[in-house]
Design an enzyme around this catalytic site. Sequence first.
Site, PDB file in Angstrom:
ATOM      1  N   CYS A 198      27.927  22.391  28.696  1.00 29.54           N
ATOM      2  CA  CYS A 198      28.419  21.395  28.243  1.00 29.54           C
ATOM      3  C   CYS A 198      29.168  21.387  26.822  1.00 29.54           C
ATOM      4  CB  CYS A 198      27.171  20.160  28.028  1.00 29.54           C
ATOM      5  SG  CYS A 198      25.780  20.795  27.416  1.00 29.54           S
ATOM      6  N   HIS A 222      27.837  15.899  21.944  1.00 27.81           N
ATOM      7  CA  HIS A 222      28.319  17.274  21.197  1.00 27.81           C
ATOM      8  C   HIS A 222      29.520  17.093  20.521  1.00 27.81           C
ATOM      9  CE1 HIS A 222      24.737  18.410  23.595  1.00 27.81           C
ATOM     10  NE2 HIS A 222      25.283  19.073  24.610  1.00 27.81           N
ATOM     11  N   VAL A 277      20.339  14.520  34.257  1.00 29.48           N
ATOM     12  CA  VAL A 277      21.873  14.698  34.574  1.00 29.48           C
ATOM     13  C   VAL A 277      22.023  14.187  36.112  1.00 29.48           C
ATOM     14  CG1 VAL A 277      23.690  16.437  35.466  1.00 29.48           C
ATOM     15  CG2 VAL A 277      22.568  16.544  33.377  1.00 29.48           C
ATOM     16  N   ASN A 289      28.063  14.689  26.276  1.00 26.54           N
ATOM     17  CA  ASN A 289      27.604  15.977  26.847  1.00 26.54           C
ATOM     18  C   ASN A 289      27.027  15.807  28.304  1.00 26.54           C
ATOM     19  OD1 ASN A 289      25.567  14.615  25.072  1.00 26.54           O
ATOM     20  ND2 ASN A 289      24.227  15.816  26.196  1.00 26.54           N
ATOM     21  N   GLY A 334      20.748  16.917  25.944  1.00 23.48           N
ATOM     22  CA  GLY A 334      21.226  18.113  26.415  1.00 23.48           C
ATOM     23  C   GLY A 334      19.987  19.279  26.774  1.00 23.48           C
ATOM     24  N   SER A 390       8.446  14.070  43.837  1.00 20.90           N
ATOM     25  CA  SER A 390       9.110  12.842  44.186  1.00 20.90           C
ATOM     26  C   SER A 390       9.532  12.797  45.545  1.00 20.90           C
ATOM     27  CB  SER A 390      10.439  13.031  43.312  1.00 20.90           C
ATOM     28  OG  SER A 390      10.342  13.043  41.956  1.00 20.90           O
TER      29      SER A 390
END
Length: 369
Positions: free
Chosen positions: A164, A259, A17, A346, A196, A42
Amino acid sequence: MVQAKIPVGILGATGMVGQQYISLLNDHPWFEVRYAAASPRSAGKKYEEAVAGRWQLAKTYAAHVGSIIVEDASNVSRAVEAFKKGGCSFVFSALEMGKDETRALEEEYAAAGIPVISNASAHRWTSDVPVLIAEINSDHTDIIPLQKKARGWDRGFIAVKPNCSIQSYMKPVHALALAGYLPQRIIVSTMQAVSGAGYPGVPSLDMIDNIIPYIGGEEEKTEKEPLKIFGSIDNGVFKNAEFPKISAHCNRVPVVDGHTACVSLEFAGKKPSSMDEIKAIWAAYKGLPQEADFPMAPKQPIIYRSEDNRPQPRKDRDTDKAMAVVVGRLRPCNVFDIRFTALSHNTVRGAAGGGILNAELLKHKGFLN
């Protein structure tokens, strides 16, 4: 004179996302990504190094984003420093950690004066945090001053978007409710894309040639979250709506994005006179203040396809910036009143795109600058 863009940050910037946020904000006329934070593994790397071999989207990130040094999302003081230097006015939260940890961290950002527009589920049931679908319950932003006052926050606040899987059919139901046809009961079966589950997500040998009829927590979210969205503010907290009663079956299917929901709906009292009337209601539905011209908003929130075999994820998920809901197969129901099939993207409409649209709404209402 061209107005300067608002500098924004992404928490969880390297995840599925988070990447979608980065990509969708590449050319956004209001917002510009200037700050990125993720897990400690990271932190300290350039963004291009942190996502090397992990970038999942066809569209890449802007050149300046690749050079951003990723911060540790748990180090809120770094975001505060960026805010003071004009490099982070608010954050989109796409955190992928435990619910309790996410809840505490988002509150820490808000308490430090950084507004949080969240994709995470941690605060969806917090009594004074709005769960926003911009077209449906924009008035729920009215609770934000009360939220800030109750918690002693000055500039910061928290607003979230819902699960979602409910976004494909909530707007069609809302449009009918606005027209006076109130939903009483809904039975919905969702067929949810593998994206998802994030990356790397569901193992391939579980997913290929298969359907998994269980997604942890999805049915509970699907049945409960609409009641908060359709609810109202009462004494500084949300009071859930009593209806519609929803029974959900949530399935993971071998589709990358999109979705799909098969919905049977029963009305409480007055019913539409025909299927054509329902289609006309959907076609006329707008939901957002028309004078605002939100960049991420679809021109037509609900698009009806008359073909017997539509909507389909591969053909319809990207409709109107992947922000429209595509509906089809409207017909009478032998048990309830009507039934239809609905589809939304989604990770765009249901995730990052929906979060950006919520931020546009909050800016329009004066909560972001």
